[in-house]
Design a protein around this motif. Structure first.
Motif, PDB file in Angstrom:
ATOM      1  N   ILE A  45       0.728  -1.323   0.165  1.00 51.03           N
ATOM      2  CA  ILE A  45      -0.113   0.305  -0.245  1.00 51.03           C
ATOM      3  C   ILE A  45       1.328   1.227   0.154  1.00 51.03           C
ATOM      4  CG2 ILE A  45      -1.761   1.243   1.372  1.00 51.03           C
ATOM      5  CD1 ILE A  45      -2.842  -1.333   2.355  1.00 51.03           C
ATOM      6  N   PHE A  46       2.376   1.202   0.882  1.00 47.19           N
ATOM      7  CA  PHE A  46       2.777   2.583   0.748  1.00 47.19           C
ATOM      8  C   PHE A  46       4.063   2.558  -0.757  1.00 47.19           C
ATOM      9  CE2 PHE A  46       7.481   3.914   1.406  1.00 47.19           C
ATOM     10  CZ  PHE A  46       7.012   4.879   1.946  1.00 47.19           C
ATOM     11  N   ARG A  47       4.305   0.949  -0.488  1.00 51.03           N
ATOM     12  CA  ARG A  47       4.496   1.829  -2.939  1.00 51.03           C
ATOM     13  C   ARG A  47       3.527   2.419  -3.427  1.00 51.03           C
ATOM     14  NH1 ARG A  47       5.027  -0.240  -7.760  1.00 51.03           N
ATOM     15  NH2 ARG A  47       6.837  -0.740  -8.446  1.00 51.03           N
ATOM     16  N   PHE A  48       2.338   1.547  -3.140  1.00 50.82           N
ATOM     17  CA  PHE A  48       1.392   1.624  -4.621  1.00 50.82           C
ATOM     18  C   PHE A  48       0.963   3.738  -4.137  1.00 50.82           C
ATOM     19  CE2 PHE A  48      -3.043   3.134  -5.126  1.00 50.82           C
ATOM     20  CZ  PHE A  48      -3.135   2.634  -6.411  1.00 50.82           C
ATOM     21  N   LEU A  49       0.954   4.261  -2.664  1.00 49.14           N
ATOM     22  CA  LEU A  49       0.772   5.818  -3.009  1.00 49.14           C
ATOM     23  C   LEU A  49       1.885   6.404  -2.948  1.00 49.14           C
ATOM     24  CD1 LEU A  49      -1.562   5.199   0.922  1.00 49.14           C
ATOM     25  CD2 LEU A  49      -2.363   5.667  -1.426  1.00 49.14           C
ATOM     26  N   LEU A  50       3.090   5.923  -2.475  1.00 49.01           N
ATOM     27  CA  LEU A  50       4.404   6.404  -2.754  1.00 49.01           C
ATOM     28  C   LEU A  50       4.761   6.793  -4.611  1.00 49.01           C
ATOM     29  CD1 LEU A  50       6.561   8.318  -1.681  1.00 49.01           C
ATOM     30  CD2 LEU A  50       8.153   5.822  -1.673  1.00 49.01           C
ATOM     31  N   THR A  51       4.365   5.748  -4.627  1.00 55.15           N
ATOM     32  CA  THR A  51       4.944   5.769  -6.936  1.00 55.15           C
ATOM     33  C   THR A  51       4.301   6.556  -7.563  1.00 55.15           C
ATOM     34  OG1 THR A  51       3.424   3.668  -6.841  1.00 55.15           O
ATOM     35  CG2 THR A  51       6.005   3.643  -6.349  1.00 55.15           C
ATOM     36  N   ASP A  52       2.054   7.002  -6.661  1.00 53.68           N
ATOM     37  CA  ASP A  52       1.580   7.454  -7.500  1.00 53.68           C
ATOM     38  C   ASP A  52       1.878   8.958  -6.931  1.00 53.68           C
ATOM     39  OD1 ASP A  52       0.063   5.700  -8.638  1.00 53.68           O
ATOM     40  OD2 ASP A  52      -1.720   5.356  -7.454  1.00 53.68           O
ATOM     41  N   SER A  53       2.448   9.445  -5.967  1.00 50.28           N
ATOM     42  CA  SER A  53       2.536  10.788  -5.571  1.00 50.28           C
ATOM     43  C   SER A  53       3.885  11.277  -5.721  1.00 50.28           C
ATOM     44  CB  SER A  53       2.008  11.112  -4.230  1.00 50.28           C
ATOM     45  OG  SER A  53       3.830  10.327  -3.797  1.00 50.28           O
ATOM     46  N   GLN A  54       4.897  10.650  -6.586  1.00 50.26           N
ATOM     47  CA  GLN A  54       6.232  10.942  -7.115  1.00 50.26           C
ATOM     48  C   GLN A  54       6.197   9.854  -8.360  1.00 50.26           C
ATOM     49  OE1 GLN A  54       9.045  10.629  -4.477  1.00 50.26           O
ATOM     50  NE2 GLN A  54       8.054  11.971  -2.499  1.00 50.26           N
ATOM     51  N   PRO A  55       6.175  10.840  -9.398  1.00 48.92           N
ATOM     52  CA  PRO A  55       6.214   9.935 -11.046  1.00 48.92           C
ATOM     53  C   PRO A  55       7.564   9.222 -10.834  1.00 48.92           C
ATOM     54  CG  PRO A  55       4.993  11.909 -11.069  1.00 48.92           C
ATOM     55  CD  PRO A  55       5.504  12.098  -9.092  1.00 48.92           C
ATOM     56  N   ASP A  56       8.955  10.177 -10.748  1.00 52.96           N
ATOM     57  CA  ASP A  56       9.622   9.963 -10.644  1.00 52.96           C
ATOM     58  C   ASP A  56      10.554   8.479 -10.273  1.00 52.96           C
ATOM     59  OD1 ASP A  56       9.665  10.906  -8.242  1.00 52.96           O
ATOM     60  OD2 ASP A  56      11.746  11.765  -8.391  1.00 52.96           O
ATOM     61  N   LEU A  57       9.855   8.424  -9.192  1.00 49.75           N
ATOM     62  CA  LEU A  57      10.144   6.645  -8.663  1.00 49.75           C
ATOM     63  C   LEU A  57       9.268   5.324  -9.671  1.00 49.75           C
ATOM     64  CD1 LEU A  57       9.925   6.991  -4.821  1.00 49.75           C
ATOM     65  CD2 LEU A  57      11.988   7.100  -6.309  1.00 49.75           C
ATOM     66  N   LYS A  58       8.233   5.869 -10.234  1.00 54.71           N
ATOM     67  CA  LYS A  58       8.097   4.834 -10.982  1.00 54.71           C
ATOM     68  C   LYS A  58       8.782   4.627 -11.728  1.00 54.71           C
ATOM     69  CE  LYS A  58       3.109   6.428 -11.455  1.00 54.71           C
ATOM     70  NZ  LYS A  58       2.192   6.538 -12.216  1.00 54.71           N
TER      71      LYS A  58
END
Length: 104
Positions: free
Chosen positions: A85-98
Motif C-alpha cells: 500500500i505504501f508503495r502504491f501511494l508513494l509511486t502515485d504521488s512521486q512519478p520519478d520513482l515509478k
C-alpha cells in the motif's frame, strides 16, 4: 541535503522490499512455522510433562521460539500488505520513482 538523501534511500529500500513478494511470503510462512513449533512446545510442556525443571525449560524455549516466530511473521505480513500500500501511494504521488515511465 544528507537528510533528504537518507529519506530517499529509505523510500527506495521500502519499495524494493515491497516488490519482493516471493521472499516476503517465505518470511511470513517461516514465521508462522516458528510460531507453531513454539506453540507446540508450550502445549507439550503444559499438558504432557510433569512438574519439573525440564518442563519449565521447555516452556521457556517454546515461548522464545513462539515470540521469534510472531515477530518474523509480523515482518512478513507488513512487507506483504502495508508496504505494498505504501508503495502504491508513494509511486502515485512521486512519478520519478515509478519503474514504468513510458506513459506521460
Amino acid at each position: 541535503m544528507r537528510r533528504g538523501n537518507l529519506k530517499q534511500r529509505l523510500r527506495l529500500r521500502l519499495i524494493r522490499r515491497a516488490d519482493n513478494v516471493k521472499q516476503n511470503l517465505t518470511i511470513l510462512l517461516l514465521g508462522i512455522g516458528l510460531f507453531m513449533i513454539g506453540f507446540i512446545a508450550l502445549a507439550i510442556a503444559q499438558f504432557l510433562l510433569a512438574q519439573s525443571l525440564p518442563r519449565e525449560i521447555l516452556a521457556l524455549v517454546g515461548l522464545i521460539i513462539a515470540i521469534c516466530g510472531a515477530i518474523t511473521a509480523a515482518f512478513g505480513y507488513i512487507s506483504l500488505s502495508i508496504l505494498r500500500i505504501f508503495r502504491f501511494l508513494l509511486t502515485d504521488s512521486q512519478p520519478d520513482l515509478k519503474s514504468d515511465q513510458s506513459h506521460d
